[in-house]
Design a protein around this motif. Structure first.
Motif, PDB file in Angstrom:
ATOM      1  N   VAL A  59      10.410  -6.198  10.783  1.00 49.46           N
ATOM      2  CA  VAL A  59      11.813  -6.269  10.614  1.00 49.46           C
ATOM      3  C   VAL A  59      12.375  -7.264  11.043  1.00 49.46           C
ATOM      4  O   VAL A  59      12.625  -7.378  12.400  1.00 49.46           O
ATOM      5  N   SER A  60      12.450  -8.496  10.463  1.00 47.42           N
ATOM      6  CA  SER A  60      13.101  -9.640  11.177  1.00 47.42           C
ATOM      7  C   SER A  60      14.586  -9.937  10.157  1.00 47.42           C
ATOM      8  O   SER A  60      15.348 -10.560  10.927  1.00 47.42           O
ATOM      9  N   ASP A  61      14.581  -9.547   8.848  1.00 49.01           N
ATOM     10  CA  ASP A  61      15.923  -9.861   8.180  1.00 49.01           C
ATOM     11  C   ASP A  61      16.791  -8.685   7.981  1.00 49.01           C
ATOM     12  O   ASP A  61      17.649  -8.915   7.207  1.00 49.01           O
ATOM     13  N   GLY A  62      16.362  -7.475   8.360  1.00 44.20           N
ATOM     14  CA  GLY A  62      17.137  -6.379   8.198  1.00 44.20           C
ATOM     15  C   GLY A  62      16.222  -5.451   7.600  1.00 44.20           C
ATOM     16  O   GLY A  62      15.423  -5.499   6.634  1.00 44.20           O
ATOM     17  N   LEU A  63      16.321  -3.938   7.933  1.00 47.09           N
ATOM     18  CA  LEU A  63      15.511  -2.791   7.596  1.00 47.09           C
ATOM     19  C   LEU A  63      15.683  -2.709   6.151  1.00 47.09           C
ATOM     20  O   LEU A  63      14.626  -2.670   5.392  1.00 47.09           O
ATOM     21  N   LEU A  64      16.638  -2.941   5.388  1.00 44.80           N
ATOM     22  CA  LEU A  64      16.810  -2.606   3.989  1.00 44.80           C
ATOM     23  C   LEU A  64      16.180  -3.726   3.356  1.00 44.80           C
ATOM     24  O   LEU A  64      15.572  -3.421   2.352  1.00 44.80           O
ATOM     25  N   ALA A  65      16.516  -5.026   3.644  1.00 43.81           N
ATOM     26  CA  ALA A  65      15.833  -6.153   2.847  1.00 43.81           C
ATOM     27  C   ALA A  65      14.167  -6.134   3.081  1.00 43.81           C
ATOM     28  O   ALA A  65      13.446  -6.513   2.219  1.00 43.81           O
ATOM     29  N   GLY A  71       0.775  -0.980   0.060  1.00 39.57           N
ATOM     30  CA  GLY A  71       0.237   0.059  -0.167  1.00 39.57           C
ATOM     31  C   GLY A  71       0.783   1.325  -0.097  1.00 39.57           C
ATOM     32  O   GLY A  71       0.248   2.248   0.207  1.00 39.57           O
ATOM     33  N   ALA A  72       2.085   1.212  -0.021  1.00 42.75           N
ATOM     34  CA  ALA A  72       2.824   2.285   0.106  1.00 42.75           C
ATOM     35  C   ALA A  72       2.932   3.256  -1.276  1.00 42.75           C
ATOM     36  O   ALA A  72       2.709   2.734  -2.320  1.00 42.75           O
ATOM     37  N   ARG A  73       2.744   4.436  -1.121  1.00 42.09           N
ATOM     38  CA  ARG A  73       2.471   5.627  -2.373  1.00 42.09           C
ATOM     39  C   ARG A  73       3.291   6.697  -2.406  1.00 42.09           C
ATOM     40  O   ARG A  73       3.856   7.021  -1.175  1.00 42.09           O
ATOM     41  N   PRO A  74       3.969   7.048  -3.279  1.00 44.07           N
ATOM     42  CA  PRO A  74       5.009   8.144  -3.475  1.00 44.07           C
ATOM     43  C   PRO A  74       4.368   9.487  -2.611  1.00 44.07           C
ATOM     44  O   PRO A  74       3.248   9.506  -2.701  1.00 44.07           O
ATOM     45  N   GLY A  75       5.307  10.058  -1.952  1.00 44.89           N
ATOM     46  CA  GLY A  75       4.779  11.371  -0.881  1.00 44.89           C
ATOM     47  C   GLY A  75       4.577  10.600   0.537  1.00 44.89           C
ATOM     48  O   GLY A  75       4.553  11.408   1.502  1.00 44.89           O
ATOM     49  N   ASP A  76       4.586   9.316   0.805  1.00 49.49           N
ATOM     50  CA  ASP A  76       4.336   8.782   2.093  1.00 49.49           C
ATOM     51  C   ASP A  76       5.611   8.935   2.871  1.00 49.49           C
ATOM     52  O   ASP A  76       6.896   8.841   2.044  1.00 49.49           O
ATOM     53  N   VAL A  77       5.629   9.059   4.083  1.00 48.12           N
ATOM     54  CA  VAL A  77       6.873   8.954   4.995  1.00 48.12           C
ATOM     55  C   VAL A  77       7.203   7.744   5.338  1.00 48.12           C
ATOM     56  O   VAL A  77       6.194   6.730   5.468  1.00 48.12           O
ATOM     57  N   ALA A 121       8.882  -1.971  -0.966  1.00 47.88           N
ATOM     58  CA  ALA A 121       9.061  -1.072  -2.329  1.00 47.88           C
ATOM     59  C   ALA A 121       8.440  -1.993  -3.556  1.00 47.88           C
ATOM     60  O   ALA A 121       7.875  -1.658  -4.424  1.00 47.88           O
ATOM     61  N   GLU A 122       8.984  -3.485  -3.467  1.00 48.80           N
ATOM     62  CA  GLU A 122       8.645  -4.271  -4.512  1.00 48.80           C
ATOM     63  C   GLU A 122       7.187  -4.561  -4.548  1.00 48.80           C
ATOM     64  O   GLU A 122       6.566  -4.502  -5.774  1.00 48.80           O
ATOM     65  N   ALA A 123       6.364  -4.912  -3.432  1.00 49.61           N
ATOM     66  CA  ALA A 123       4.878  -5.223  -3.306  1.00 49.61           C
ATOM     67  C   ALA A 123       4.349  -3.736  -3.773  1.00 49.61           C
ATOM     68  O   ALA A 123       3.219  -3.972  -4.426  1.00 49.61           O
ATOM     69  N   SER A 124       4.821  -2.833  -3.485  1.00 54.15           N
ATOM     70  CA  SER A 124       4.024  -1.227  -3.631  1.00 54.15           C
ATOM     71  C   SER A 124       4.389  -0.997  -5.161  1.00 54.15           C
ATOM     72  O   SER A 124       3.677   0.180  -5.415  1.00 54.15           O
ATOM     73  N   GLY A 125       5.403  -1.482  -5.742  1.00 51.97           N
ATOM     74  CA  GLY A 125       5.746  -0.644  -7.036  1.00 51.97           C
ATOM     75  C   GLY A 125       6.555   0.893  -6.962  1.00 51.97           C
ATOM     76  O   GLY A 125       6.090   1.586  -7.705  1.00 51.97           O
ATOM     77  N   VAL A 126       7.340   0.949  -5.831  1.00 51.20           N
ATOM     78  CA  VAL A 126       7.761   2.203  -5.561  1.00 51.20           C
ATOM     79  C   VAL A 126       9.127   2.095  -5.251  1.00 51.20           C
ATOM     80  O   VAL A 126       9.525   1.010  -5.128  1.00 51.20           O
ATOM     81  N   ALA A 127       9.809   3.325  -4.774  1.00 54.49           N
ATOM     82  CA  ALA A 127      11.083   3.295  -4.423  1.00 54.49           C
ATOM     83  C   ALA A 127      11.048   3.760  -2.941  1.00 54.49           C
ATOM     84  O   ALA A 127      10.166   4.638  -2.643  1.00 54.49           O
ATOM     85  N   ILE A 128      12.183   3.412  -1.942  1.00 57.93           N
ATOM     86  CA  ILE A 128      12.144   4.029  -0.627  1.00 57.93           C
ATOM     87  C   ILE A 128      13.499   4.764  -0.465  1.00 57.93           C
ATOM     88  O   ILE A 128      14.612   4.133  -0.820  1.00 57.93           O
ATOM     89  N   ALA A 129      13.525   5.998  -0.195  1.00 57.25           N
ATOM     90  CA  ALA A 129      14.738   6.887   0.130  1.00 57.25           C
ATOM     91  C   ALA A 129      14.979   7.001   1.569  1.00 57.25           C
ATOM     92  O   ALA A 129      14.063   7.693   2.206  1.00 57.25           O
ATOM     93  N   THR A 138      11.267   8.785   2.956  1.00 55.93           N
ATOM     94  CA  THR A 138      10.054   8.887   2.001  1.00 55.93           C
ATOM     95  C   THR A 138       9.993   7.793   0.875  1.00 55.93           C
ATOM     96  O   THR A 138      11.015   7.115   0.508  1.00 55.93           O
ATOM     97  N   VAL A 139       8.776   7.822   0.640  1.00 58.73           N
ATOM     98  CA  VAL A 139       8.396   6.957  -0.634  1.00 58.73           C
ATOM     99  C   VAL A 139       8.451   7.689  -1.665  1.00 58.73           C
ATOM    100  O   VAL A 139       7.773   8.838  -1.845  1.00 58.73           O
ATOM    101  N   VAL A 140       9.109   7.174  -2.878  1.00 65.97           N
ATOM    102  CA  VAL A 140       9.302   8.026  -4.125  1.00 65.97           C
ATOM    103  C   VAL A 140       8.869   7.293  -5.252  1.00 65.97           C
ATOM    104  O   VAL A 140       8.823   6.000  -5.317  1.00 65.97           O
ATOM    105  N   GLU A 141       9.022   7.905  -6.440  1.00 68.10           N
ATOM    106  CA  GLU A 141       8.822   7.061  -7.685  1.00 68.10           C
ATOM    107  C   GLU A 141      10.136   6.106  -8.053  1.00 68.10           C
ATOM    108  O   GLU A 141      11.228   6.644  -7.568  1.00 68.10           O
ATOM    109  N   GLY A 142       9.911   4.859  -8.605  1.00 65.43           N
ATOM    110  CA  GLY A 142      11.084   4.238  -8.766  1.00 65.43           C
ATOM    111  C   GLY A 142      10.920   2.758  -8.452  1.00 65.43           C
ATOM    112  O   GLY A 142       9.879   2.075  -8.104  1.00 65.43           O
ATOM    113  N   GLU A 143      12.274   2.315  -8.078  1.00 66.25           N
ATOM    114  CA  GLU A 143      12.107   0.900  -7.602  1.00 66.25           C
ATOM    115  C   GLU A 143      13.467   0.816  -6.466  1.00 66.25           C
ATOM    116  O   GLU A 143      14.329   1.631  -6.482  1.00 66.25           O
TER     117      GLU A 143
END
Length: 321
Positions: free
Chosen positions: A222-228, A161-167, A234-242, A297-302
């Motif tokens: 978060v069980s495997d690491g925050l980045l992972a 459910g994450a969308r660009p513009g979310d924190v 990000a993958e499930a939502s079709g977005v990028a996370i910065a 933040t959540v941004v466009e991309g992957e």
């Protein structure tokens, strides 16, 4: 030279496929209409005649997830239950019941099994859940399989459910268990606070339902690491996370271990798992609940970036890798 392992007649093994490749392959199996959310999130979401139930299963295998010389049986039980209960939390739900599968060598002391059970029961009691059944069998190594059932007062919060513009924010301890494992793997037992964090995580169980009620758009344990794990969002939502590295505060014990072992302290926070903290995305307009720390933040991309660039090195734990 090809160094991958091969099974009989050169067929690929699950080691070749990898953990997430195996999950993706299993997830292709057809499901009935009553399965509203299947494999791919923190819990399944299954419709039953009286409503819907959250379901999740986790395995802990001796030598892979825990060592008997590193932790007492009671702590292993607390940790095993926490891994499951936190999955229900990550969907915004509350756990109600657990079943436990237990396999062990015949020469394992009965007291060890009893202490393990007490740890599972005590951790479940923190959220009002109960152990309602299970199974026991013989095995060469201790293996614990727990299935948790839960419910939610609202629709479950998914990873998609994450969308660009979310924190992007998290709540709970982060990096502590990873630093504790780092210490244990080097043959030490201190700082004790970090070792104890690995032995017995403290998930923020109440935060899941609160975040859901606050309007969280996506959430994950978060069980495997925050980045992972944010990578799954990000993958499930079709977005990028910065992510913003400056937004993370490194606790003094973690800083001390990092300095003593010549490791980047931030790596513990970004790639260390097993704290079972909670990460989520929220609309910028609503902000985050009390006790949450905004880190990106959540941004466009992957994918997931840190200060605008991919993280150098492993992003977290993955079985078969």
């Amino acid at each position: 030279m090809d160094t991958t392992s091969r099974g009989a007649e050169g067929r690929p093994t699950i080691g070749d496929l990898g953990e997430f490749g195996l999950i993706a392959q299993v997830a292709r199996e057809p499901r009935s209409d009553r399965v509203q959310v299947g494999p791919g999130d923190d819990c399944a979401y299954v419709r039953v005649p009286t409503g819907s139930v959250l379901v999740s299963t986790d395995l802990l295998v001796e030598g892979r997830h825990f060592r008997r010389d590193w932790a007492e049986a009671y702590d292993v039980g607390r940790r095993a239950a926490a891994a499951n209960l936190s999955d229900v939390m990550a969907m915004g739900g509350v756990a109600t019941a657990l079943t436990v599968g237990f396999a062990a060598p015949a020469d394992l002391e009965v007291q060890w099994a009893e202490d393990l059970t007490r740890g599972i029961v005590d951790e479940a009691a923190l959220v009002g859940a109960e152990v309602v059944g299970g199974d026991v069998t013989a095995a060469d190594a201790v293996t614990i399989a727990i299935t948790v059932l839960g419910e939610s007062a609202q629709s479950p919060v998914l990873r998609s459910g994450a969308r660009p513009g979310d924190v992007v924010a998290f709540t709970g301890r982060i990096g502590w268990a990873g630093a504790g494992l780092h210490v244990l793997a080097r043959g030490f037992r201190s700082p004790r606070v970090l070792v104890d964090a690995f032995r017995r995580p403290e998930p923020p169980y109440e935060a899941g339902p609160v975040a859901a009620a606050h309007g969280a758009t996506a959430m994950i344990d978060v069980s495997d690491g925050l980045l992972a794990d944010l990578g799954h969002v990000a993958e499930a939502s079709g977005v990028a996370i910065a992510l913003d590295a400056a937004a993370f505060e490194v606790a003094p014990p973690i800083a001390d271990v990092a300095a003593a072992t010549n490791v980047d302290a931030l790596s513990f926070l970004l790639t260390g798992g097993d704290d079972h903290t909670l990460a989520a995305t929220f609309p910028a307009s609503t902000g985050v609940p009390d006790g949450w720390t905004v880190v990106g933040t959540v941004v466009e991309g992957e994918g997931v970036t840190v200060d605008g660039a991919p993280w150098e090195g492993a992003g977290g734990h993955e079985h078969y890798r």
